[in-house]
Scaffold this motif. Structure first.
Motif, short mmCIF file in Angstrom:
data_model
loop_
_atom_site.label_atom_id
_atom_site.label_comp_id
_atom_site.label_asym_id
_atom_site.label_seq_id
_atom_site.Cartn_x
_atom_site.Cartn_y
_atom_site.Cartn_z
N PRO A 64 4.29 -8.15 7.68
CA PRO A 64 3.45 -7.11 8.27
C PRO A 64 4.20 -5.82 8.61
CG PRO A 64 2.94 -9.24 9.24
CD PRO A 64 4.18 -9.43 8.42
N ILE A 69 3.40 -2.31 3.86
CA ILE A 69 2.34 -2.19 4.87
C ILE A 69 2.46 -0.85 5.59
CG2 ILE A 69 1.32 -3.19 6.92
CD1 ILE A 69 0.93 -4.83 4.34
N GLU A 87 1.17 -12.54 2.56
CA GLU A 87 2.09 -12.36 3.69
C GLU A 87 3.20 -13.42 3.67
OE1 GLU A 87 2.20 -12.82 8.55
OE2 GLU A 87 0.30 -13.08 7.47
N VAL A 98 -4.93 -7.23 6.61
CA VAL A 98 -4.37 -6.39 7.66
C VAL A 98 -5.31 -5.22 7.91
CG1 VAL A 98 -3.03 -4.95 6.07
CG2 VAL A 98 -2.23 -5.27 8.42
N VAL A 105 -0.19 -1.16 12.45
CA VAL A 105 -1.07 -2.33 12.32
C VAL A 105 -1.87 -2.53 13.61
CG1 VAL A 105 -1.12 -4.83 12.03
CG2 VAL A 105 0.47 -3.46 10.66
N GLN A 108 -4.58 -8.43 12.22
CA GLN A 108 -4.47 -9.09 10.93
C GLN A 108 -5.09 -10.48 11.00
OE1 GLN A 108 -0.27 -9.20 9.96
NE2 GLN A 108 -0.04 -11.20 10.90
#
Length: 275
Positions: A64, A69, A87, A98, A105, A108
């Motif tokens: 992540p 990302i 992932e 996500v 982020v 998720q």
């Protein structure tokens, strides 16, 4: 306040640079249309599996906090964007989704329910949790998760106003209909979308892969569904972007005013006699 939102049907594959170019184009189109919440499909970064017979290799996997990302978050900018990816965590690979903005982020989800032989490629997630975003409280799920009423209900009970389901949902594997619009797996895809929205009285965004990948022919059918189970926008069986505008808070209030499915639950009656 109204929210303009969109769900995408598009084709993504192992060419990661081409995937990012497609994501950038779609985000640009959505931004021009005034969209604030954009749902991209399962396997947006690197594609899905080439087949469901256990022989296909999974797509490249990222963490992540990986550069990939972070790149997705930069492209999102002031929009809220959801996308699927593989992932890497603890020596395992999860089929994950996500939710990002330019700040990073927001939330998720790891796919919990695994159809056919998907479990030979991915580890399973173990929870459904809603989270807050600039466009409201969201819940995420992936593809086969939506076949289980408990999944969406858990998110709704956790306060999700909007549930985004990202899929790589194919047409029927046996006796497929030459007309994808009449395919029985396409009908199931649509039925689950409408039922999950209606029974939980939430806004539902359904994004899906389109076209073909390996042995799979995807049904597309990205859509936005209101809390009454009515489809507000739908791409049909081709690629595209389903865009709808809704005052989410007002829509939820109106849907739940007289018959509140969450409010009127009787959990004590649901305990199985054999438990």
């Amino acid at each position: 306040m109204t929210l303009r939102m969109a769900a995408v049907a598009a084709n993504f594959d192992r060419d990661l640079e081409a995937d990012f170019a497609r994501v950038e184009r779609l985000i640009g189109q959505a931004r021009e249309a005034g969209v604030r919440l954009l749902a991209l499909p399962e396997g947006t970064l690197g594609g899905y599996l080439l087949s469901l017979d256990g022989t296909a290799e999974p797509p490249p996997a990222f963490t992540p906090d990986s550069p990939e990302i972070r790149r997705l978050a930069r492209l999102a900018g002031d929009m809220v964007v959801t996308a699927g990816y593989a992932e890497a965590a603890g020596g395992l690979i999860y089929n994950s989704a996500v939710c990002v903005t330019g700040d990073g982020v927001l939330g998720q989800h790891r796919k919990v329910h695994q159809p056919l032989r998907e479990d030979e490629h991915y580890a399973a997630g173990d929870r459904f949790e809603a989270f807050d975003t600039p466009v409201g409280r969201l819940g995420l799920m992936i593809c086969y998760d939506k076949a289980f009423p408990e999944a969406a209900r858990t998110l709704a009970l956790d306060g999700a106003q909007i549930i985004v389901c990202m899929s790589a949902w194919p047409g029927a594997r046996t006796n497929p209909d030459p007309d994808l619009a009449q395919d029985r797996w396409k009908r199931r895809f649509d039925l689950f979308d409408r039922a999950r929205a209606l029974e939980n009285q939430v806004v539902w965004l359904s994004a899906n892969q389109s076209g073909t990948f390996g042995s799979l022919r995807f049904v597309a059918s990205a859509k936005v569904v209101d809390p009454g189970g009515e489809i507000l926008a739908d791409t049909g069986v081709t690629g595209g972007m389903a865009i709808a505008e809704l005052d989410v808070g007002q829509a939820l209030e109106l849907a739940r005013r007289s018959m509140g499915h969450l409010r009127d639950r009787r959990p004590e009656a649901y305990e199985p006699a054999w438990a």
